[in-house]
Design a protein around this motif. Structure first.
Motif, PDB file in Angstrom:
ATOM      1  N   MET A  98      51.924   5.069  37.444  1.00 45.75           N
ATOM      2  CA  MET A  98      51.539   6.190  38.324  1.00 45.75           C
ATOM      3  C   MET A  98      52.011   6.687  39.792  1.00 45.75           C
ATOM      4  SD  MET A  98      49.990   7.374  34.953  1.00 45.75           S
ATOM      5  CE  MET A  98      50.024   7.293  34.443  1.00 45.75           C
ATOM      6  N   ALA A  99      51.989   5.761  39.997  1.00 43.26           N
ATOM      7  CA  ALA A  99      52.483   6.232  42.008  1.00 43.26           C
ATOM      8  C   ALA A  99      53.409   6.114  41.386  1.00 43.26           C
ATOM      9  CB  ALA A  99      51.457   4.770  42.482  1.00 43.26           C
ATOM     10  N   ILE A 100      54.506   5.594  41.698  1.00 40.76           N
ATOM     11  CA  ILE A 100      55.879   6.008  41.146  1.00 40.76           C
ATOM     12  C   ILE A 100      55.851   6.903  40.974  1.00 40.76           C
ATOM     13  CG2 ILE A 100      58.297   4.875  40.259  1.00 40.76           C
ATOM     14  CD1 ILE A 100      57.120   1.759  40.260  1.00 40.76           C
ATOM     15  N   SER A 101      55.777   6.890  39.279  1.00 39.22           N
ATOM     16  CA  SER A 101      56.025   8.768  38.927  1.00 39.22           C
ATOM     17  C   SER A 101      55.256   9.960  40.385  1.00 39.22           C
ATOM     18  CB  SER A 101      55.385   8.853  37.640  1.00 39.22           C
ATOM     19  OG  SER A 101      55.761  10.426  37.116  1.00 39.22           O
ATOM     20  N   SER A 102      54.258   9.648  40.565  1.00 36.63           N
ATOM     21  CA  SER A 102      53.838  10.879  41.394  1.00 36.63           C
ATOM     22  C   SER A 102      54.905  10.967  42.961  1.00 36.63           C
ATOM     23  CB  SER A 102      52.518  10.209  42.022  1.00 36.63           C
ATOM     24  OG  SER A 102      51.657  10.954  42.684  1.00 36.63           O
ATOM     25  N   PHE A 103      55.297   9.797  43.424  1.00 37.54           N
ATOM     26  CA  PHE A 103      56.193   9.905  44.353  1.00 37.54           C
ATOM     27  C   PHE A 103      56.859   9.750  44.397  1.00 37.54           C
ATOM     28  CE2 PHE A 103      58.158   8.817  48.484  1.00 37.54           C
ATOM     29  CZ  PHE A 103      57.537   9.271  48.937  1.00 37.54           C
ATOM     30  N   LEU A 104      57.868  10.151  43.223  1.00 31.96           N
ATOM     31  CA  LEU A 104      59.113  10.697  42.466  1.00 31.96           C
ATOM     32  C   LEU A 104      59.490  12.231  42.715  1.00 31.96           C
ATOM     33  CD1 LEU A 104      60.367   7.832  40.611  1.00 31.96           C
ATOM     34  CD2 LEU A 104      60.582   8.159  43.062  1.00 31.96           C
ATOM     35  N   GLN A 105      58.161  12.715  42.186  1.00 32.58           N
ATOM     36  CA  GLN A 105      58.045  14.018  41.625  1.00 32.58           C
ATOM     37  C   GLN A 105      58.240  15.082  43.205  1.00 32.58           C
ATOM     38  OE1 GLN A 105      54.565  14.542  38.978  1.00 32.58           O
ATOM     39  NE2 GLN A 105      56.227  14.089  37.265  1.00 32.58           N
ATOM     40  N   GLN A 106      57.197  14.242  43.530  1.00 31.82           N
ATOM     41  CA  GLN A 106      57.184  15.219  45.231  1.00 31.82           C
ATOM     42  C   GLN A 106      58.282  14.583  45.967  1.00 31.82           C
ATOM     43  OE1 GLN A 106      54.107  13.114  47.817  1.00 31.82           O
ATOM     44  NE2 GLN A 106      52.808  14.189  45.930  1.00 31.82           N
ATOM     45  N   ALA A 107      58.998  13.599  46.298  1.00 37.14           N
ATOM     46  CA  ALA A 107      60.528  13.672  46.813  1.00 37.14           C
ATOM     47  C   ALA A 107      61.628  13.930  46.182  1.00 37.14           C
ATOM     48  CB  ALA A 107      60.867  12.067  46.965  1.00 37.14           C
ATOM     49  N   LYS A 108      61.764  14.154  44.873  1.00 36.40           N
ATOM     50  CA  LYS A 108      62.851  15.556  44.181  1.00 36.40           C
ATOM     51  C   LYS A 108      64.235  15.057  45.380  1.00 36.40           C
ATOM     52  CE  LYS A 108      59.914  19.416  43.366  1.00 36.40           C
ATOM     53  NZ  LYS A 108      59.510  21.064  44.121  1.00 36.40           N
ATOM     54  N   LEU A 109      64.384  13.315  44.473  1.00 39.57           N
ATOM     55  CA  LEU A 109      65.738  12.710  45.035  1.00 39.57           C
ATOM     56  C   LEU A 109      67.047  13.203  44.056  1.00 39.57           C
ATOM     57  CD1 LEU A 109      64.708   9.179  46.888  1.00 39.57           C
ATOM     58  CD2 LEU A 109      65.601  11.725  47.196  1.00 39.57           C
ATOM     59  N   PRO A 110      68.105  13.526  43.682  1.00 37.77           N
ATOM     60  CA  PRO A 110      68.797  13.208  42.478  1.00 37.77           C
ATOM     61  C   PRO A 110      69.228  12.336  42.195  1.00 37.77           C
ATOM     62  CG  PRO A 110      69.830  13.832  44.932  1.00 37.77           C
ATOM     63  CD  PRO A 110      68.821  13.694  45.028  1.00 37.77           C
ATOM     64  N   TYR A 111      68.502  10.839  43.043  1.00 35.63           N
ATOM     65  CA  TYR A 111      69.677   9.892  42.187  1.00 35.63           C
ATOM     66  C   TYR A 111      68.327   9.436  41.209  1.00 35.63           C
ATOM     67  CZ  TYR A 111      71.415  10.470  46.234  1.00 35.63           C
ATOM     68  OH  TYR A 111      72.296  10.694  47.803  1.00 35.63           O
ATOM     69  N   THR A 112      66.650   9.689  40.783  1.00 34.66           N
ATOM     70  CA  THR A 112      66.184   9.524  39.894  1.00 34.66           C
ATOM     71  C   THR A 112      66.122   9.993  38.724  1.00 34.66           C
ATOM     72  OG1 THR A 112      64.545  10.244  40.879  1.00 34.66           O
ATOM     73  CG2 THR A 112      65.178   8.348  42.122  1.00 34.66           C
ATOM     74  N   VAL A 113      65.345   9.498  37.930  1.00 37.54           N
ATOM     75  CA  VAL A 113      65.320  10.262  36.533  1.00 37.54           C
ATOM     76  C   VAL A 113      63.805  10.209  36.527  1.00 37.54           C
ATOM     77  CG1 VAL A 113      67.382   9.205  35.414  1.00 37.54           C
ATOM     78  CG2 VAL A 113      66.058   8.108  35.042  1.00 37.54           C
TER      79      VAL A 113
END
Length: 993
Positions: free
Chosen positions: A75-90
């Motif tokens: 949950m923490a990883i998903s929340s942070f990746l949505q904020q960061a919006k990096l082109p390398y993650t899915v």
């Protein structure tokens, strides 16, 4: 809870509608392999399946075991990746009730499916494309930099978790990812063994996790872009790029590092030195791959920041070496200059050339070329027509010997004069000045390095002094501690003696209790068993009487049913109506009047009944018996059953009441006995508590007294540590300043070395090219002039080479022609006919034919006679065509006895249900798995996975009845909890039906 194996997941996911709760996955279709089974991608911690959900593809990641706080982490990883919006993650969603296996729900990760190929596969395919590998290194560096900027660490960077999609990089597998909101937690995995620092542990969990693996991947990619042959030399591609775990654990013994450190390419050597330095420092101190290392793209070079100070702390700069082949070269530092070389790559360096007055050297060169050409122009007139062969050849050899002596002398003199002009060239003076500046800087670097090398000696002296003083105070403290320990040991020994006495009494009490309880229980069991046997006997007699009564009723029913069908109803094939009464009478005479009386042996002896008619009667009787069995009673009637039950029920009830009374009696006796022993234990417990309180008081009194004595030496130790910490800090600051100066000086040396590359064309060979063909920097008019001058030199040079190649042949032919002419002249006087034949032979051109022709006969005609040359026969030799020898089948590879398949044998034929036998064992076994693939197909399918060791036993079962008749490969992998595994065992088998 025992978690499912990959084989369990593979079997369950074949029915998405019943195993998933997520609506999208329930309506999806799982992607299968060539065997028709769901195609898994198995790793050390999870297995992944691809699902097609109405045209949208997802990856379903199924875990092997439970991880701490797994839901909170995702949950923490998903929340942070949505904020960061990096082109390398899915994108992904964590589903706590993800998949149901054997009626139990387990969590899964539903992720976006990434098309493309893994980093390892992409690098292997693009080895021959230096530009593609170069661009890959640039993009990888940028990806790592972008992750580090937002304080994210993937946790398991490796060739299989980085996908190349349309030239861009995407990351998969987020099990070990770190984001800032997870700070303070421990890592739940250690990453791939061939990409992680040897000292990594569960405590290492922060934004620095990827620094080491990023360097390992970056160095591998850059080295392969410069030398693709490293892939084969290091046996890369076997679950790694270039490096393996053994290279990190024992760098001095690493053949890969040794190969890179001795590589002919300076950049490869420099990268190897940097990576070797990184292996010597802790994981947290490793610098990030943030652009402060040398970039590869010339367009990015001008924007790259300067190298950070970690280089001065960890890079090892070897002794300066002499630049081979340079005129007047001095000592130049070779290591470290690669930083500036790649910041300002060779393409951006303006090469210096020879400028200034070149007329003098060019005039001398032109005169030398003309003088070389003049003797060759008259060389063809050397041999007079009247010369003989021997005299002509001798005269020709003398002339050429003299010409070569003359040409050698002229060329030597010209080279000497041109060398004098080259020595006075301004560009050469600038080159030597650059070398001198670089040499002075190298001396300065050595001086700073010496001072930096002496700094640890000063630190060692300070530490030695601190150790000596610390030892004196520590000895005093140790003596106090020894005295305190002796007194505490005495108090403890007294307490232990009292406790041992109490425990001995308690043991005897327990022993007596066990003995008496055992006797009581044995008595109870004996009596209970006797009653149980009587009850079982009653039940057995009851059920036996019911069964025998039913058998009697059924037998009577069948008999009556058969007797109710007279022989007149029996079929008699082939019997006429007139004959049938006679045959029936024959049967009745022998007491065969109904179907009940028929048997094969009785009917077979009756006259008129052969084998066919006898068998017809027997079949009729059997069919009637089957009808009777279908209609016969299946149970006793209620009156009979109740009569039998009443006969035995009273006896059984009395026995059961007696057994219950026995149980109550023995329970009361056991309770009374236990109460007696419990009261005795309470007395022993109070005695033990009293002894414990007395021992506690003694220990506290001793510690309080010695605490006062410890105060003085402890204060002295603290003061000593404070003083020497200040001195060591000052020494470290000095070392840091020296390190910064070493780096600055090394960087300046790198700049000078880079500047020196602009003089790479300043040598004698390029000077001669400038003299002959110009330097190319004289403007449009000058370039036209230099082009014309080059054409002139090219014409003269071509003439010289033409004369050198043709003149000897021409002179030799002239000599031979003159000799043959002289011989013909002498022969004319002796025989005129021979002269005409000779002339005809010299003038006629023979034409070879494919078939033999007649030889012409000589005539007296005055016309010349044509002599036809012998027929030329061409013999064609056909080289044998090598037959295509089939390649030998691969040899089975089972290098480790703890991961070995013993049955079936390699290249053996199998069919039906095959038990795969062998050994799968290791002290820290996590799991073993048996995999299967078609011969010629690279994808493996999981056949079975186990988590218990197997020693020469059954590893898996394979039902080959539905498999194709062709060759298959079996593979055994034995892994530990970190995902490390022995070298796999692979064998080939042939399925036959």
């Amino acid at each position: 809870m025992s978690w499912p194996t990959p084989a369990d997941y593979q079997a369950t996911i074949q029915n998405p509608n019943s195993c998933f709760e997520d609506p999208e996955l329930r309506n999806g279709t799982v992607i299968t392999n060539a065997l028709g089974l769901p195609k898994p991608i198995s790793g050390a911690f999870a297995t992944v399946f691809q699902m097609d959900c109405n045209g949208i593809r997802h990856a379903v990641r199924c875990l092997y075991r439970e991880y701490p706080d797994v839901e909170a982490r995702y949950m923490a990883i998903s929340s942070f990746l949505q904020q960061a919006k990096l082109p390398y993650t899915v994108e992904f969603v964590f589903l706590p009730r993800g998949i149901r296996v054997r009626g139990q729900w387990y969590p899964v990760l539903k992720m976006e499916w990434v098309d493309g190929e893994s980093l390892g596969s992409y690098v292997q395919k693009q080895l021959n494309s230096r530009e593609a590998i170069r661009n890959l290194a640039i993009k990888f560096q940028k990806m790592v930099c972008d992750l580090d900027k937002v304080h994210i660490a993937h946790g398991d960077l490796q060739h299989g978790n980085i996908m190349v999609t349309h030239g861009e990089l995407r990351l998969v597998d987020y099990d070990g990812m770190y984001v800032p909101s997870l700070a303070g937690m421990k890592s739940n995995e250690f990453g791939h063994r061939n990409y992680q620092h040897p000292s990594r542990s569960a405590k290492d969990y922060g934004s620095y996790l990827d620094h080491f693996s990023a360097w390992a991947i970056y160095v591998s990619i850059v080295a392969l872009s410069l030398d693709p042959s490293l892939w084969s030399k290091t046996n890369a591609g076997d679950d790694c790029l270039l490096f393996r775990k053994e290279d990190f654990e024992q760098p001095p013994r690493s053949s890969t590092l040794a190969l890179l450190e001795s590589h002919p390419n300076a950049t490869v050597r420099a990268l190897a030195n940097v990576f070797g330095s990184i292996l010597c420092i802790g994981l947290k101190r490793i610098p990030t791959l943030d652009g402060q290392q040398p970039p590869l793209d010339p367009e990015q070079a001008s924007n790259s920041p300067s190298a950070s100070n970690w280089w001065s702390d960890h890079a090892v700069i070897p002794e300066p070496k002499t630049r081979a082949g340079a005129v007047g070269a001095k000592s130049q530092p070779q290591d470290g200059s690669w930083i500036l070389d790649l910041l300002l790559p060779p393409e951006s360096v303006t090469a210096r050339s020879f400028t200034g007055a070149m007329s003098g050297p060019r005039l001398i060169a032109l005169i030398a070329v003309v003088v070389l050409c003049l003797p060759l122009m008259g060389q063809s007139l050397l041999v007079p027509p009247s010369a003989t062969v021997s005299s002509g050849l001798l005269q020709l050899a003398r002339w050429w010997l003299g010409y070569f002596v003359f040409a050698s002398t002229l060329l030597s003199a010209t080279a000497f004069v041109l060398d004098r002009f080259f020595a006075k060239a301004p560009a050469l003076a600038e080159k030597r000045a650059c070398e001198e500046r670089e040499g002075k800087l190298s001396v300065r670097v050595k001086e700073l390095q010496k001072a930096l090398a002496d700094n640890p000696k000063k630190r060692t002296l300070l530490q030695s002094e601190e150790i000596q003083q610390n030892k004196k105070l520590s000895d005093a403290l140790k003596r106090l501690q020894d005295r305190e320990k002796r007194e505490l040991d005495d108090a403890q020994a007294a307490f232990r003696k009292a406790v041992d006495s109490i425990e001995e009494r308690a043991r005897r009490l327990d022993q007596n209790e066990r003995s008496e309880l055992t006797d009581l229980r044995n008595d109870r069991v004996t009596k209970q068993n006797a009653l149980n046997r009587e009850i079982d006997a009653v039940a057995s007699a009851w059920s036996g009487e019911v069964a025998s009564g039913l058998v009697i009723i059924q037998s009577s029913y069948i008999e009556n049913y058969l007797k109710s069908h007279p022989i007149g109803e029996a079929p008699m094939p082939g019997v006429t109506s007139g004959l049938r009464p006679k045959l029936e009478n024959e049967l009745r005479v022998r007491w065969i009047s109904t179907a009940f009386d028929i048997s094969y042996n009785q009917v077979a002896v009756v006259p008129g009944f052969g084998r066919k008619r006898t068998q017809a009667l027997v079949d009729w009787r059997n069919s009637l018996e089957r009808q009777a069995r279908r209609k016969m009673p299946k149970d006793l009637n209620p009156e009979a059953k109740n009569a039998i039950a009443a006969k035995y029920a009273a006896r059984r009830k009395a026995l059961e009441v007696e057994r219950e009374a026995l149980e109550v009696e023995f329970s009361a006796r056991e309770k009374s006995m236990r109460g007696l022993f419990d009261r005795e234990r309470e007395v022993l417990g109070r005695e033990r508590q009293k002894a414990q309180e007395q021992a506690t008081q003694d220990v506290e009194r001793i510690k309080k007294r010695y605490a006062q004595e410890y105060a003085a030496p402890s204060q002295d130790l603290a003061q000593l540590e404070k003083e020497f910490s200040a001195k060591l800090h000052e020494n470290d600051e000095q070392a840091k300043r020296l390190g910064e100066e070493v780096f600055a000086a090394s960087r300046e040396v790198a700049k000078r070395s880079h500047e020196y590359k602009s003089y790479r064309n300043i040598d004698l060979s390029n000077f001669l090219k400038a003299v002959l063909f110009g330097s190319g920097h004289a403007g449009p008019t000058g370039r036209v002039r230099e082009l014309g001058l080059g054409l002139v030199y090219l014409a003269f040079s071509g003439f010289i080479f033409f004369q050198l190649a043709i003149s000897p042949i021409y002179s030799l032919s002239q000599t031979l022609y003159a000799a043959s002419a002289l011989a013909r002249a002498e022969a004319t006087e002796a025989n005129p006919l021979l002269v005409s034949a000779s002339l005809a032979t010299l003038t006629a051109t023979p034409t070879p034919t494919a078939l033999p022709t007649e030889q012409p006969t000589a005539t007296e005609s005055p016309s010349p006679t044509v002599t036809v040359a012998p027929t030329v026969m061409r013999v064609l030799t056909v080289a044998p065509i090598p037959s295509k020898v089939p390649a030998p089948s691969p040899i089975p590879v089972c290098p480790n006895p703890n991961a070995r398949i013993t049955y079936p044998a390699h290249n053996s034929a199998v069919r039906g249900i095959v038990q795969v036998r062998g050994t799968a064992s290791r002290p820290d076994l996590n799991y073993y798995k048996v995999q299967l693939r078609l011969d010629g197909v690279s994808d493996w399918s999981e056949l079975h996975q186990g988590r218990s060791p197997v020693i020469d036993g059954v590893l898996a079962e394979w039902n080959t009845s539905a498999a194709e008749q062709r060759a298959y490969w079996l593979r055994l992998i034995v892994a530990d909890p970190s995902g490390n595994y022995y070298d796999p065992c692979e064998i080939r088998v042939l399925v036959t039906q």
